[in-house]
Design an enzyme around this catalytic site. Structure first.
Site, mmCIF file in Angstrom:
data_model
loop_
_atom_site.group_PDB
_atom_site.id
_atom_site.type_symbol
_atom_site.label_atom_id
_atom_site.label_comp_id
_atom_site.label_asym_id
_atom_site.label_seq_id
_atom_site.Cartn_x
_atom_site.Cartn_y
_atom_site.Cartn_z
ATOM 1 N N ARG A 97 32.579 -27.047 32.304
ATOM 2 C CA ARG A 97 33.969 -27.190 32.736
ATOM 3 C C ARG A 97 34.175 -26.491 34.079
ATOM 4 N NH1 ARG A 97 35.596 -23.412 28.114
ATOM 5 N NH2 ARG A 97 35.514 -21.342 29.044
ATOM 6 N N GLU B 34 34.581 -23.765 35.433
ATOM 7 C CA GLU B 34 34.436 -22.306 35.511
ATOM 8 C C GLU B 34 33.084 -21.955 36.124
ATOM 9 O OE1 GLU B 34 36.035 -19.280 32.947
ATOM 10 O OE2 GLU B 34 36.910 -20.844 31.681
ATOM 11 N N GLU C 286 31.401 -22.010 22.110
ATOM 12 C CA GLU C 286 32.252 -20.932 22.619
ATOM 13 C C GLU C 286 33.070 -20.280 21.502
ATOM 14 O OE1 GLU C 286 35.021 -22.302 25.556
ATOM 15 O OE2 GLU C 286 35.334 -20.272 26.330
ATOM 16 N N HIS D 40 27.965 -21.872 25.481
ATOM 17 C CA HIS D 40 28.549 -20.577 25.823
ATOM 18 C C HIS D 40 27.717 -19.531 25.083
ATOM 19 C CE1 HIS D 40 32.460 -19.788 27.793
ATOM 20 N NE2 HIS D 40 32.354 -18.597 27.257
#
Ligand code: BGC
Length: 928
Positions: free
Chosen positions: A516, A518, A781, A801
């Site tokens: 994403r 980030e 995540e 994640h």
């Protein structure tokens, strides 16, 4: 079942050692130095450290083998080294067992100095072994003057004229070139190249190296890295061409949560220096300057985040080879300054300093063929690559000119089989290939990557076969170090998911997630995961680099940021995030015994702790401070003041130990005292007489237990409360990024490994097993990123994640039982803690002192342990045993085994110290 992977690795190692012993029979001893490394890297081509540190491992057959002395030879030429002369350095025989971080102490290193080196060792009997295979390192440019006037160059027009496409403004990649002659025989040619942006260099039609995204991400206003390549064989007599393709990357591409552009500047730049040493002793250089020419070509969009668009119809055939007609190319612009805003809101122009990259580059790791191809809609294929990774797709296609192949990427699929893109947030994550026509064409992007398992293909003409679109996985090329296998399929998948997610997120910096908007170096995530990372891969060089990013991002007051580089999230990262600045160096030191790293960052760490002391009110949390809390916990918020105080204490404790390691005894005492005073505050303010910690969450007790904040009766009570809190959740965890890394270690520490295993084997939500039961091929995540009942969590939701993967450390040090007994594994602890539900485990860790193996097998109440300890180390081996006196090694009572010394038993364990070698222990386990 003791066959397969790890055992065969062990056997291969033993056979290699035995063959080697046979080959060197008569050389006195078979002890030999292998795996020579300079500043952690194999044959690095640009080293900045003027006293580079050399490391090797010792291989020697048999048991109890040691290095009594070593000799290092460093020569300026291969021939001299082969003749056993070290014109740069001959250390002579040094009586020392040291094999890591031996500082070069020879002739002064000059820029571009080539060094060939080898080592021989004397064994425990004082016998000299044969010389090692030669290794090399080459010094970097060392000073800016050595760039010989090379200038930052760029081509800004395409950026100015690039049309706004909706919100996205994605300029094309820039092509840069320069012809030059070579008139004399070449002895050596080195290319040094860097960019404000990302780039690939080319010479005579070929890409230089096999790397991606150079020079990586740094705090560009302060420093930028360059890489060096030996390009001797790429040059030819007569006309030559050097060039580069330059793209926006982290520097000016769309980036960060808002997907904004121009984080560091609008205009990307390239800098290179080609140094050609001729056989006649003369040197010629080609440097970037205003004589270079620029153009745009087929890469119409080259955005690191959003993706790439390539039009093969407008390729610049032959652009980086001599004889190319550059009549339509444009002049370049020069100058590489950036505007920096000062705290008083004025701006200044700065130019970054150039340094040799201290870490491994990003490379292709693996190719993934689709496991299945689905057609959820007309004109759309969805390919399942089988696993969730970071990289891109390679397309092989035959289609008419102008055919547009659209590629979009997703980590999961929706119920209708289309790719799930909601969790990409504002990210496009799409590439387009426009066909040239006239035959088979193959393409993959150069300046972007995506986090994905599924690829949506649109615009395909004809049948899409399984070799037409394949996945290419990229990662920072950190060498693999660990392997894990046991009798639980779930645990094995968990290990695969952890390592998969590590690779996906170790792309120049440790990121939160690759898919994403980030991809940021979140400090709290790295803090949670660093220890596990060291077990999976050799991340010494990788973290050496990132800790500089962290230091560069430290605030003037002393705080460490939320992310490093900190461009998108500056300011105090708060407890458990900012503390990465102290915790990560410590963990890297634990794995690699790196005192120079501790020394380098010591003052910054001290400044951070001083900042915490100043901000606190009598060591209590200030009125206002930033804290993410126990991020992504399961409705079990731990009070922020508890987290603040616990991490404050932890950082003080670590400072005390780092000061001690560096011989700063006064500081060690000062920080020890600080730790104790903070611990008193913790107990006074948050711990009740019943041992309950304010907040009463699992994480509260985990922090208290792991950071030594409670002792004696309070520790016992904290242990009981932790187990109660787990029981109250139906034997589930409720922890987030703060509590999770330490929950199983805390249970083991209080003697409740049984409860740790209970959590470990659970597969109902929340647990490590739950995502696996639901098809996870990577770490999620959230514990419940997807559930059968609720589907996907909306908004922030990644399937790659690594934070919850921090359980990997416990899998290595408790299931396998491999741990460092001293920083850098000079002393090793082997202490497996078998569990009723597991019948075997095969765990290995290739430490900086060589491969360590811990395999165990349980048959009824009989336990067999096979342990490999590298030469020149010792290990304390804990053999789980009902009756320590009955433990055997190699079929004999362990007390009689060679190189095995018996220590006093501990509850449930027979304890031995062993030297190097391979050992087979057997014991009886307590009956049920
Ligand atoms: C990131 C996390 C990070 C967190 C901090 C998220 O957006 O993905 O991994 O630690 O923010 O709040």
């Amino acid at each position: 079942m003791m066959t397969g992977g790890i055992l065969s690795k062990t056997v291969a190692f033993v056979v290699a050692v035995m063959m080697f012993a046979a080959n060197t029979a008569g050389a006195g001893t078979d002890a030999r130095a292998t795996r020579l490394r300079c500043e952690y890297l194999k044959d690095p081509t640009a080293v900045d450290a003027t006293a580079p540190r050399l490391s090797w491992i010792v291989e020697a057959s048999g048991r109890g083998r040691r290095q009594a002395a070593y000799q290092v030879l460093v020569a300026s030429g291969a021939k001299g080294l082969a003749a056993d002369t070290g014109d740069l350095w001959d250390s002579g025989r040094v009586a020392s067992a040291e094999t890591t971080h031996v500082e070069y102490a020879g002739a002064r290193m000059v820029p571009r100095q080539q060094c060939w080196w080898k080592v021989r060792v004397w064994d425990e009997k004082g016998e000299a072994g044969a010389w090692s295979e030669p290794a090399r390192w080459t010094m970097g440019l060392l000073k800016m003057e050595e760039w010989q006037g090379a200038q930052w160059i760029g081509f800004d027009k395409p950026r100015e004229t690039s049309p706004e496409k909706g919100k996205l403004n994605l300029p094309p990649a820039r092509f840069l070139r320069k012809d030059f002659p070579v008139g004399k025989p070449v002895r050596r040619a080195m290319l040094y190249s860097s960019a404000l942006g990302i780039h690939d260099a080319y010479i005579n039609g070929r890409k230089v190296g096999d790397e991606y995204f150079n020079p990586g991400w740094t705090e560009y206003t302060k420093r930028v890295y360059y890489r060096a390549y030996d390009v001797t064989t790429m040059l030819k007599d007569g006309d030559n061409t050097v060039g580069a393709i330059l793209a926006d990357g982290w520097y000016s591409g769309s980036f960060g949560l808002r997907g904004g552009r121009d984080s560091y500047g609008k205009n990307i730049r390239f800098m290179a220096l080609l140094v050609v040493d001729h056989a006649d002793g003369t040197t010629a250089v080609v440097a970037t300057d205003d004589s270079w020419k620029a153009a745009t070509g087929p890469i119409l969009e080259a955005d690191f985040f959003q993706g790439e668009t390539y039009d093969a119809r407008v390729e610049l055939t032959g652009w980086s080879a001599p004889g190319y007609d550059e009549a339509n190319w444009q002049p370049v612009v020069t100058g590489g300054t950036m505007r920096v805003r000062l705290p008083d809101k004025t701006t200044i122009e700065v130019e970054p300093s150039l340094h040799a990259a201290p870490h491994e580059p990003v490379r292709i790791h693996k190719e993934h063929k689709p496991k299945s191809i689905d057609r959820p809609k007309h004109g759309m294929h969805v390919l399942d690559m089988g696993t969730n990774f970071a990289g891109f797709a390679r397309v092989k296609v035959s289609a008419p000119a102008g055919t547009r192949i659209g590629l979009r990427f997703g980590e999961r699929v929706n119920e209708d089989g289309t790719i799930h893109t909601e969790n990409l947030r504002v990210l496009r994550a799409a590439d387009t290939y426009i066909c040239r026509g006239g035959g088979e064409e193959t393409w993959s992007p150069q300046f972007t990557f995506h986090g994905f398992q599924y690829v949506e293909v649109t615009g395909w003409v004809g049948e899409l076969t399984s070799d037409a679109v394949i996945g290419i996985e990229v990662t920072s090329a950190t060498p693999e170090a660990g392997s894990f296998e046991c009798s639980s399929a779930m645990a094995n998948q968990l290990h695969r998911n952890i390592t998969q997610t590590q690779r996906a997120n170790f792309i120049d910096i440790p990121t939160d997630c690759p898919q994403r908007n980030e991809r940021l170096g979140w400090t709290g995530d790295a803090r949670a995961y660093v220890r596990t990372a060291t077990y999976n891969n050799d991340v010494a060089a990788f973290f050496t680099k990132w800790l500089v990013d962290l230091a560069d991002a430290q605030g003037p007051e002393g705080w460490y940021p939320k992310t490093a580089p900190s461009k998108h999230f500056g300011g105090d990262g708060g407890p458990a995030w900012a503390d990465a600045g102290v915790i990560c160096p410590w963990e890297i030191h634990t794995a690699y015994g790196d005192k120079r790293l501790l020394g380098k960052h010591y003052d910054e760490m001290a400044k951070f702790v001083a900042y915490r002391v100043e901000g606190a009110k009598n060591l209590r949390p200030p009125d206002k401070y930033h804290c993410y809390g126990d991020w992504l916990n399961m409705k079990a918020n731990t009070p922020k003041e508890v987290i603040f105080t616990a991490y404050f204490a932890r950082s003080a404790w670590l400072m005390a130990h780092m000061a001690e390691a560096l011989g700063k005894t006064d500081d060690a005492a000062k920080y020890q005292d600080l730790f104790k005073r903070i611990r008193t505050v913790f107990n006074e303010d948050y711990v009740g007489t019943d041992g309950k910690v304010k907040g009463d969450t699992q994480t509260c007790y985990i922090l208290a237990i792991m950071f030594d904040l409670v002792e004696g009766e309070r520790l016992r009570q904290a242990g009981e409360h932790l187990v109660e809190r787990i029981k109250a959740r139906g034997w589930h965890l409720s922890t987030g990024f703060v509590g999770t890394p330490d929950i199983l270690p805390a249970l083991t520490k209080i003697g409740r490994t049984d409860v740790a295993y209970r959590l470990f084997h659970t597969d109902t939500n929340p647990s490590w097993g739950f995502p696996i039961k639901n098809g996870a091929t990577s770490m999620w995540e959230h514990w419940d990123s997807w559930t059968p009942e609720k589907g996907f969590i909306k908004g922030m939701n990644s399937f790659s994640h690594y934070s919850f993967g921090a359980v990997g450390r416990w899998m290595f040090d408790t299931i396998g039982g491999i741990d460092a007994g001293s920083p850098g594994f000079g002393k090793i602890v082997i202490r497996p803690q078998p569990d009723d539900q597991l019948t075997y485990a095969k765990v290995s860790y290739d430490s900086i002192r060589g491969p360590i193996v811990s395999n165990w097998k349980r048959t009824g109440d009989r336990l067999t342990m096979e342990v490999t300890i590298p030469a020149n180390t010792t290990a304390t081996v804990y053999v789980p045993a009902a009756d320590p006196g009955k433990v055997t090694e190699g079929g004999k009572p362990a007390s009689q085994a060679p190189a095995v010394a018996t220590l006093s038993p501990e509850p449930g364990f027979a304890v031995f110290t062993v030297g190097s070698g391979i050992y087979q222990f057997t014991s009886g386990l307590p009956g049920k």
